[in-house]
Structures are given as C-alpha cells and as structure tokens.
Design a protein around this motif. Sequence first.
Motif, PDB file in Angstrom:
ATOM      1  N   VAL A 259       0.844  -1.203   0.000  1.00 18.58           N
ATOM      2  CA  VAL A 259       0.000   0.000   0.000  1.00 18.58           C
ATOM      3  C   VAL A 259       0.874   1.246   0.000  1.00 18.58           C
ATOM      4  O   VAL A 259       0.646   2.205  -0.770  1.00 18.58           O
ATOM      5  CB  VAL A 259      -0.958  -0.013   1.209  1.00 18.58           C
ATOM      6  CG1 VAL A 259      -1.625   1.354   1.364  1.00 18.58           C
ATOM      7  CG2 VAL A 259      -2.006  -1.092   1.039  1.00 18.58           C
ATOM      8  N   VAL A 260       1.890   1.269   0.858  1.00 24.46           N
ATOM      9  CA  VAL A 260       2.787   2.417   0.929  1.00 24.46           C
ATOM     10  C   VAL A 260       3.501   2.613  -0.400  1.00 24.46           C
ATOM     11  O   VAL A 260       3.634   3.743  -0.912  1.00 24.46           O
ATOM     12  CB  VAL A 260       3.803   2.235   2.080  1.00 24.46           C
ATOM     13  CG1 VAL A 260       4.880   3.317   2.015  1.00 24.46           C
ATOM     14  CG2 VAL A 260       3.088   2.277   3.425  1.00 24.46           C
ATOM     15  N   ARG A 262       2.460   1.747  -3.312  1.00 22.30           N
ATOM     16  CA  ARG A 262       1.495   2.223  -4.327  1.00 22.30           C
ATOM     17  C   ARG A 262       1.212   3.708  -4.158  1.00 22.30           C
ATOM     18  O   ARG A 262       1.051   4.441  -5.146  1.00 22.30           O
ATOM     19  CB  ARG A 262       0.199   1.419  -4.192  1.00 22.30           C
ATOM     20  CG  ARG A 262      -0.846   1.789  -5.232  1.00 22.30           C
ATOM     21  CD  ARG A 262      -0.367   1.376  -6.624  1.00 22.30           C
ATOM     22  NE  ARG A 262      -1.300   1.781  -7.654  1.00 22.30           N
ATOM     23  CZ  ARG A 262      -1.309   2.943  -8.282  1.00 22.30           C
ATOM     24  NH1 ARG A 262      -0.386   3.869  -7.984  1.00 22.30           N
ATOM     25  NH2 ARG A 262      -2.185   3.224  -9.218  1.00 22.30           N
ATOM     26  N   LEU A 263       1.179   4.187  -2.916  1.00 18.42           N
ATOM     27  CA  LEU A 263       0.877   5.596  -2.665  1.00 18.42           C
ATOM     28  C   LEU A 263       2.051   6.517  -2.985  1.00 18.42           C
ATOM     29  O   LEU A 263       1.894   7.733  -3.011  1.00 18.42           O
ATOM     30  CB  LEU A 263       0.460   5.781  -1.200  1.00 18.42           C
ATOM     31  CG  LEU A 263      -0.872   5.122  -0.795  1.00 18.42           C
ATOM     32  CD1 LEU A 263      -1.116   5.297   0.693  1.00 18.42           C
ATOM     33  CD2 LEU A 263      -2.034   5.715  -1.610  1.00 18.42           C
ATOM     34  N   ARG A 264       3.200   5.943  -3.200  1.00 16.31           N
ATOM     35  CA  ARG A 264       4.376   6.772  -3.491  1.00 16.31           C
ATOM     36  C   ARG A 264       4.296   7.381  -4.890  1.00 16.31           C
ATOM     37  O   ARG A 264       5.090   8.242  -5.233  1.00 16.31           O
ATOM     38  CB  ARG A 264       5.646   5.938  -3.358  1.00 16.31           C
ATOM     39  CG  ARG A 264       5.955   5.587  -1.903  1.00 16.31           C
ATOM     40  CD  ARG A 264       7.137   4.660  -1.791  1.00 16.31           C
ATOM     41  NE  ARG A 264       8.354   5.290  -2.333  1.00 16.31           N
ATOM     42  CZ  ARG A 264       9.542   4.680  -2.400  1.00 16.31           C
ATOM     43  NH1 ARG A 264       9.642   3.423  -2.003  1.00 16.31           N
ATOM     44  NH2 ARG A 264      10.580   5.301  -2.883  1.00 16.31           N
ATOM     45  N   GLY A 265       3.363   6.923  -5.688  1.00 13.36           N
ATOM     46  CA  GLY A 265       3.176   7.593  -6.981  1.00 13.36           C
ATOM     47  C   GLY A 265       3.499   6.706  -8.154  1.00 13.36           C
ATOM     48  O   GLY A 265       3.676   5.478  -8.036  1.00 13.36           O
ATOM     49  N   TYR A 268       6.006   3.674  -8.769  1.00  6.41           N
ATOM     50  CA  TYR A 268       5.784   2.335  -8.193  1.00  6.41           C
ATOM     51  C   TYR A 268       5.862   1.269  -9.281  1.00  6.41           C
ATOM     52  O   TYR A 268       5.265   1.410 -10.349  1.00  6.41           O
ATOM     53  CB  TYR A 268       4.423   2.292  -7.503  1.00  6.41           C
ATOM     54  CG  TYR A 268       3.983   0.892  -7.122  1.00  6.41           C
ATOM     55  CD1 TYR A 268       4.562   0.231  -6.042  1.00  6.41           C
ATOM     56  CD2 TYR A 268       2.999   0.240  -7.867  1.00  6.41           C
ATOM     57  CE1 TYR A 268       4.169  -1.034  -5.695  1.00  6.41           C
ATOM     58  CE2 TYR A 268       2.599  -1.027  -7.532  1.00  6.41           C
ATOM     59  CZ  TYR A 268       3.186  -1.670  -6.443  1.00  6.41           C
ATOM     60  OH  TYR A 268       2.789  -2.921  -6.118  1.00  6.41           O
TER      61      TYR A 268
END
Length: 319
Positions: A259-260, A262-265, A268
């Motif tokens: 999840v982290v 994926r949220l990095r932009g 990923y």
Amino acid sequence: MPARTLPTDGSTQLSLVVPIYNEEEVIEALHSRIVQVLAPVVAKWNVVFVNDGSSDSSAGMIDAICNADKRFKALHFSRNFGHQAAVTAGMHVSDGAVVVVIDADLQDPPELILEMLEHWVDGSDVVYAQKKKRHGIGPVKRAAYYAYYRFLGRLTEVAVPPDTGDFCLMDRHIVDLLNAMPERNRYIRGLRAWLGFKQTAILFDRPGRYAGTTKYPLRKMVALAFDGILSLSKAPLKLAMFFGFFASAISFMLGLFFVVERLRGPGYLARGWASTIVVVLFLGGVQLICLGVIGEFIGRIYDEVKQRPLYVVSRSTGI
C-alpha cells in the motif's frame, strides 16, 4: 521414612520384566547374568520374558529356559507390537513387591539392580538408570540423543530426566498406577516421571551391545520420540497457533508495504510473480504444518476411542 524390607511372607520379592525381540545371540548370556546377580541376594524372584513377535529362535530359547527354571516365565505376542507394549505386558503380569524393567541386550547391566534395591530400601519409589556415557554408538547418534532429551525437557510440563531409558526399579504401587493408565501410545519413562513420588537416579556408563545388532532402527526411534512429545505436551498445538499468528503478521506487514509503495506515486513498480509464489508457498507450508500437528493429535484420539487392546498374547509359558 523408615527403611523398607522385602516381604518375607512367601510372596514374590522382585520381578524382572525383559522385552525380547530377535535376541537369540544374547539370551543365554542374559539368563546367566540374571541368575548370578539375583540368586545370592533375593530369596524369591522371577523373570517375565515378553517375546515381541520374534522371527528368530528366541521363542524356543525362552521356552527352554522357562521349562528348566520355574523362576522364568514368558509371554509370546501374536506379532510385533513394539517395545513399550512389551514392557506394559510384562508389568501387567509381574507380581513382585518391586519390579525392574531391563533391556535384553545387556546394555543395561543386571548388576545395577543391586544398587537400585539399596535406594528402594532407603525409601525411593522409583530408581532409574541415567547414562553418563554411551558406548557403541557414533557421535551423530549420541548428539541426537542429547539434543532430543533437552528439547523434550523444554516442551513438556513434566520433568523427564535426560539420558534415561526404561531401565529402572519401581515399587509395587508405582507399577499398579502405571497398569491403571489406559493410554495406547505409551511412553513409559514419561508416564513414570508424570506420576511423581520419590525418584532417584543412579549414573552409569552404558556399554555397547553384548552381541547382535540393534533392534531399534531410526524409524522406531523417531516414532518413540514423537510419542514422548505428544503424550506429555500440548506444545505442538501451541506452536501451530504461533505459526498461524506469525504468518498472519508477515502477510499484514507485506500488505502495508505494498500500500505504501502504491501511494508513493507513478514510480511504483509492480512486483513480479516470484514474490507472489513465495508468499503463497509460505502460507501453504504453515497451513500444512498446522494441519499435520492437529491430525497427529486427532489420530491419537482415534486410537484411544477404538479401545483395541495394546497387545495380543498368543501363548504363555509358566504363567
């Protein structure tokens, strides 16, 4: 506690229980050693040979001894039921005020019985032989024995003395209590420790076999080791639960990681099939281990529920 004395009312003072499985090369020497040790010291004694389905000439040799010397008796199983069943059968028919369990291969020296008797006279209910050294085995097997007993001590709530076997002397009331226990998958030295009472160790260097080869191959030793662990401890079930929690925690942390990431932009990069396979195999392995442990306990429950006899006697001599 006042010193004990052997009974003088004509009842049997000492019974020896000797499991026999294909020991034709040892039986004559065993008979001679037993007579030499017990005859000068104990007024009334007997020996119960338990022929555990031997395929050599052991049965005939045992019967010949029993017919020539009425102090010797024999049970003959219908097939091989195992060492622990043979020990149990011998205890069932023994009638001595004290009972000694001893192996037939002379790695348990009969001469130690006299020292055991001294401790019994002083008030010990169980006197067991504890090995200082093991002769006649290689370093790998010696290390395996050492590690197993320490591992067993960590897992079980009962303090099973390390480096001990079934060679011991027991007071009559200890034998009666063991005979009343209904377990099918028996681990005599563990049940003996579970009972408590006053137990004393005598140390000795275990010699190699007098003759012949071991009748306890790796398969039987592993089976007995599992009997010891599973009959005295619920630790394997607790370990299975631990593995479940551990696998869940790893999976949860991996989920957070993805999840982290994926949220990095847009930078990923999706992981490939290798990580998926590793996770699936890990979880599958944990599940199979847990199912195996649970299945082993259920199988033992199944054995108890069937209520089959622990052994079947085809005939007896002198009993």
